[in-house]
Design an enzyme around this catalytic site. Structure first.
Site, PDB file in Angstrom:
ATOM      1  N   VAL A 111       0.857  -1.183   0.000  1.00  0.00           N
ATOM      2  CA  VAL A 111       0.000   0.000   0.000  1.00  0.00           C
ATOM      3  C   VAL A 111       0.892   1.232   0.000  1.00  0.00           C
ATOM      4  CG1 VAL A 111      -1.722   1.314   1.302  1.00  0.00           C
ATOM      5  CG2 VAL A 111      -1.839  -1.185   1.246  1.00  0.00           C
ATOM      6  N   SER A 149       4.820   4.165   2.207  1.00  0.00           N
ATOM      7  CA  SER A 149       4.285   2.899   1.718  1.00  0.00           C
ATOM      8  C   SER A 149       4.691   1.805   2.689  1.00  0.00           C
ATOM      9  CB  SER A 149       4.809   2.581   0.316  1.00  0.00           C
ATOM     10  OG  SER A 149       6.198   2.277   0.357  1.00  0.00           O
ATOM     11  N   LYS A 150       4.105   0.640   2.526  1.00  0.00           N
ATOM     12  CA  LYS A 150       4.472  -0.520   3.338  1.00  0.00           C
ATOM     13  C   LYS A 150       4.019  -1.767   2.618  1.00  0.00           C
ATOM     14  CE  LYS A 150       6.539  -0.872   7.385  1.00  0.00           C
ATOM     15  NZ  LYS A 150       7.700  -0.024   7.750  1.00  0.00           N
ATOM     16  N   GLY A 151       4.793  -2.830   2.797  1.00  0.00           N
ATOM     17  CA  GLY A 151       4.419  -4.125   2.259  1.00  0.00           C
ATOM     18  C   GLY A 151       4.389  -5.157   3.367  1.00  0.00           C
ATOM     19  N   ASP A 205      12.386  -4.388   6.775  1.00  0.00           N
ATOM     20  CA  ASP A 205      11.487  -4.342   7.921  1.00  0.00           C
ATOM     21  C   ASP A 205      11.610  -5.690   8.613  1.00  0.00           C
ATOM     22  OD1 ASP A 205       9.155  -3.937   9.683  1.00  0.00           O
ATOM     23  OD2 ASP A 205       8.653  -2.305   8.341  1.00  0.00           O
TER      24      ASP A 205
END
Length: 1053
Positions: A543, A594-596, A650
């Site tokens: 996202v 953003s981040k996954g 991360d």
């Protein structure tokens, strides 16, 4: 990346035949044993044994491996089964199995070309017990043969035998060039049986497998007119694939006369299938030919082929199997598998159903309009109201639609599922070109005779429109729940902008979604972009809230089935919240947030590397334009523009950034250098943990509180979640001087009210070890350590801990955790929410902590933060405190964009002797200064604004972030950039001094993309303005602010 190479191999030499020299003697012993048992009439023994040995057509390997007593038992059992079947129809059921330490033999009867749905499924058993677990240290090869004769005169069934044997590699641990030498990495039995041509073919396939991610698929036409299909892939990169392939070629009316699975000590698996049209498929082909139909009109006349969905030729079947073998590699087994085996759904429909099932699990709007009304009615500042609302939301989302309930609805409405698939396919099916190497098929294309089976499915039946589907869903479904689930699949179709579903080669499914389907009541800020990725081992999301955005990719593991169920329910919400937080954190840099997330399936908890590689490769499928017809085709693109994503490390992915960068380079991505941050220093990365980048920001807030309130850091007590093994936890220990009284990490709880021995903590921090390695002799008499695997532990105060895991998970809520400071450096999102925040209060209404600096992302929910601040706690949320890492990553990318490849290698990469260039070390120091300066500016602004306005700092943090992001966006569309003196001044202030010393500003302006430069320009002005004037400045504040820069710009022009 996968590769399909359907060109024929000229030489058709094969494995050498199995020849058993002792077969006659073996046969005589069997006859004697059967006669001795007396279960078969003496006058038929010779004919039954002769039929079994000579007519049935079993491969000699069977007789080599099985002793006479076992074979005698098999013949006797088969004779009994034939007698039993004389009074029944199609009832012969023969199953034999024999296991040993290093292998097994399985035998069953089946009709060629038809998957069995009843009885033992030996192929699935072989997958689960032998092939899925094969690694170089312990691998199994398989030889499987179908008997040439039938088990009974009245039936088409023949015997299928499977011989499983442990591998004996020539070189079990090949290094360097030996890993590519098939004579070194092969099993000795395979080498003894394979011809030179097979060795050459397998060697070529193996080399491609080692150079790519995903399967390599090769077909070869044999002199008999049958085909050999060879599929290579990395061991443990898929599951259940051997049995799934059988279902696939059966679906297209083919059967295998024999098949082999070979393992190699370099980690490669190669499957060979020898395929021909089954008898029922030949009858269908003959019927089509006899009716006078042309090839075009007779290829799969329905968009969904039935149980006898046979192609008109073996060439059509092989071409389709090659196309779908990659799809099956991605998702070999789904809850829709039985419908695929029976022919009720095609492989595309089954996999589409699985993707839609996952989508529905995450995105069904389960709250409804009544919940929205309730939100409007209740008081958001009333803690009681918010507790009730939070519990209601949790219950609605957990209980309304379970995974099982959604699946049951979809299985009951399979006809609707087919219609929805066709609606999806009509948009996204790729009309790919044929590879030039297939001359015969190419000729057929030129004559307009050949149409792929996938395309043929889409030509006969018109797809329903959205409105027609809505009408049909309303008519066919019997209740609101059924209708909601099926409408969710339609929502999925409508919002897929790009997908690799029909890409000929892939390792996981990826979908670029339009986020417009997200309900505003649950997701108030609409993301800019959303990716859904589904693999055999995982599901994942990405996202982002801005076109150019940056954020980490997180692996989510589950300790048990219950934890997995919780993680599955909350995965997207966690991803959305992390990306939103990241967007607010990124206010000081040009990139948005953003981040996954990658949630590992319960049976794939040890496959994080495989899942990450598939996730990255599948996303790259959607970012890169396909340039190789038949391998990587040009996708249907409803988005209409190119996109670039930037990934960072991360939880669980820190060690994978190098691979991702190099893989993007190998796939031809022009942005490969900047694709990932957190790379190793050999690739120019700036490791956050080594240089404490995240901690430098977090600790500035601790120091700010101490400075503003005149505290003595050494006298302050602190609770820290996230231990000395982690990045943030280890560096917090190294950089702080407080009296830490408790640490909670993955291994358990360490607590000492007198203060944990700092020297011992620091030792663990440097070693990056958990508190389970702490020397408990250095605890005071009041101190203790409880590990997650401990049970029935009595603490120094006499209290009893029933189990260590539960104690660890809730210790931050325990009275024993009380301290001046609470600095979460790790822990699950929403560990403290409105439902449990009350446990942080004492009976007199005082709070257990005076100061909270939220280093871990999303450790507190916003309503929990507000309740604590209302009680007088000084709390600084994650979006403000935890932003050092993103600043470091952004400046790492800036260097990559500013330098040429040669300069980057010389100035930013660790040298061959292990040394770091002087420029690198000085640039890192500049990055650290920038992080500390940004954190100090924001802290001072938040402190001052909170004091001036009385607003909670958690609210002000969001207001500052929104103000900066919005102002930055506005500035990028003004003509301020066109003012050259102002542009040069701001860029000199915004760029690191050491970078400008090395490269002229004009050179940087010429190399870095313009939109990125404008983003730097806007981010600098916006952040400095808001930090100085606050989120709600006066009318002329910006004019006053800019006047200073105009004056300086004119003076330096």
């Amino acid at each position: 990346m996968t590769i399909a190479d359907p060109t024929a191999v000229a030489n058709h030499s094969d494995y050498t035949d199995n020849v058993y020299s002792g077969k006659l003697d073996h046969r005589a012993q069997v006859c004697a044993l059967i006669e001795k048992d007396g279960l078969v009439p003496k006058h038929v023994i010779e004919s039954e044994v002769k039929w079994f040995y000579d007519v049935l057509g079993l491969d000699d390997m069977y007789f080599m491996l099985e002793d006479p007593a076992t074979v005698a038992g098999h013949i006797t059992s088969l004779y009994g089964a034939q007698l039993t079947s004389m009074n029944k129809t199609n009832s012969v059921d023969i199953t034999f199995e024999s296991r040993r330490e290093q292998g097994a033999v399985f035998i069953h009867n089946s009709v060629p070309g038809i998957s069995k749905t009843e009885g033992p499924n030996y192929e699935k058993m072989i997958d689960a017990e032998y092939l899925d677990i094969s690694v170089p240290q312990g691998a199994f090869r398989v030889e499987s043969y179908r008997s040439r004769g039938k088990v009974s005169k009245g039936l088409d069934a023949s015997l299928r035998t499977y011989f499983v044997n442990g591998c004996d590699f020539v070189n079990p641990d090949p290094k360097g060039d030996a890993a590519l030498d098939i004579n070194q990495v092969s099993d000795r039995t395979f080498l003894a049986k394979a011809t030179p041509v097979v060795l050459d073919l397998y060697s070529a396939v193996m080399a491609k497998v080692l150079g790519r991610t995903g399967p390599v698929i090769v077909s070869e036409e044999l002199p008999s007119g049958s085909y050999r299909l060879v599929i290579g892939y990395r061991q443990r990169s898929t599951q259940g694939y051997f049995s799934a392939l059988s279902d696939l070629y059966h679906y297209y009316g083919l059967y295998s006369s024999r098949k082999y699975v070979e393992q190699f000590s370099n980690g490669v698996t190669i499957i060979s299938l020898y395929l021909d049209l089954a008898k029922h498929a030949k009858r269908m082909a003959a019927g089509s030919s006899g009716s006078g139909s042309s090839a075009t009109s007779s290829i799969g006349s329905s968009p969904v082929l039935g149980a006898t969905a046979a192609p008109v030729s073996i060439e059509d079947g092989i071409a389709q199997i090659m196309r779908e073998a990659s799809l099956l590699f991605c998702i070999p087994n789904t809850p829709f598998q039985t419908l695929f085996k029976t022919g009720e759904l095609s492989v595309q429909e089954a996999v589409y159903g699985y993707a839609g099932w996952i989508f529905a699990q995450h995105f069904l709007n389960r709250l409804g309009s009544e919940y929205a009304t309730l939100v409007d009615i209740l008081d958001p500042t009333d803690a009681t109201d918010m507790v009730v609302l939070a519990k209601l939301k949790k219950r609605l989302r957990q209980e309304t639609f379970t995974r099982e309930h959604i699946l049951d609805i979809m299985l009951r409405h399979r006809d609707l599922l087919k219609d929805l698939y066709l609606h999806f396919a009509q948009v996204h099916y790729i009309h790919s070109e044929t590879p030039s190497g297939i001359s015969r098929l190419a000729d057929r294309l030129k004559d307009n005779l050949h149409v792929s089976l996938s395309m043929a499915r889409l030509q006969d039946k018109a797809a329903l429109t959205k409105d027609e589907l809505l009408v049909k869903i309303a008519r066919v479904t019997t209740n609101d729940h059924d209708a909601m689930v099926m409408r969710a699949l339609l929502d999925f179709n409508e919002h897929v902008l790009k997908t690799n579903f029909y890409q000929p080669t892939k390792v996981a499914l990826s979908f670029r979604m339009d986020p417009g389907f997200l309900p505003a009541i649950e997701y108030p800020t609409k993301p800019y972009g959303l990716f859904l990725v589904i693999g055999n081992e995982f599901r994942g999301f990405h996202v982002r809230f801005q076109d150019v955005a940056r954020g980490g990719i997180r692996i989510v593991r589950s300790r048990n089935a219950e934890a997995f169920s919780i993680n599955q329910r909350t995965l997207f919400d966690e991803n959305y919240s992390l990306a939103s937080t990241q967007h607010r954190k990124n206010k000081d840099i040009p990139e948005g947030g953003s981040k996954g997330t990658i949630l590992l399936n319960m049976d794939a908890q040890d496959k994080s590397a495989v899942a990450f590689e598939k996730y990255v490769d599948a996303v790259l499928d959607l970012l890169l334009t396909g340039q190789s017809p038949g391998i990587k085709d040009r996708l249907v693109d409803r988005l209409g523009r190119n996109e670039i994503l930037f990934f960072g490390p991360d939880e669980g992915t820190a060690g994978f950034m190098d691979w991702a960068s190099q893989h993007a380079r190998k796939r031809g991505a022009p942005f490969w250098k900047a694709f990932t941050t957190g790379k190793s220093q050999t690739l120019g990365g700036i490791p956050h943990d080594i240089y404490g980048m995240t901690t430098r920001s977090v600790h500035q807030y601790v120091l700010g509180i101490i400075r503003q309130l005149g505290l003595d850091e050494a006298a302050c007590t602190k609770l820290q979640t996230g231990g000395p093994d982690g990045d943030l936890g280890s560096n917090e220990i190294k950089i702080s001087r407080d009296r830490t009284t408790a640490i909670v990490d993955g291994s358990g709880v360490l607590c000492d009210p007198k203060g944990i021995d700092r020297a011992e903590m620091t030792r663990l921090a440097h070693a990056r070890q958990m508190i389970q390695h702490f020397d408990v002799a250095k605890l005071s008499p009041e101190g203790f350590r409880v590990l997650v695997d401990d049970f029935q532990v009595t603490l120094p105060d006499g209290s009893l801990v029933q189990d260590g895991l539960s104690f660890r998970n809730s210790f931050h809520l325990n009275k024993m955790a009380a301290a001046d400071f609470f600095v979460p450096c790790g822990g699950r999102p929403e560990s403290i929410d409105i439902n449990n925040v009350g446990e942080l209060f004492e009976a007199d209404g005082s709070t257990r902590f005076k100061y909270v600096v939220e280093g871990a992302n999303l450790f507190f929910t916003q309503d929990a933060r507000l309740r604590l601040e209302k009680a007088g706690v000084h709390l600084f949320k994650d979006a403000s405190a935890n932003k050092g890492g993103v600043t470091s990553s952004s400046l790492e990318v800036l260097a990559a964009l500013s330098f040429s490849d040669e300069e980057f290698g010389k100035l930013m990469c660790q040298q061959e002797d292990g040394s770091l260039p002087a420029f690198y070390q000085e640039y890192v120091a500049d990055v650290q200064k920038a992080i500390e300066a940004n954190a100090a500016r924001e802290f001072d602004c938040l402190w001052a604004e909170s004091k001036r306005t009385g607003k909670p700092k958690s609210v002000l943090s969001d207001e500052l972030s929104v103000a900066i992001v919005e102002l930055r966006k506005s500035l990028e569309s003004t003509n301020l950039w066109d003012n050259v003196p102002l542009r040069h001044l701001i860029m000199r202030l915004a760029l690191p001094a050491r970078l400008l010393k090395e490269i002229e500003l004009e050179t940087i302006l010429g190399r870095v993309p313009l939109n990125y430069l404008k983003a730097i320009f806007g981010a600098y002005l916006a952040s400095h303005f808001v930090y100085e004037y606050g989120a709600n400045p006066g009318q002329f504040a910006f004019f006053e602010f800019m006047s200073r820069y105009y004056t300086k710009a004119e003076a330096t022009d």
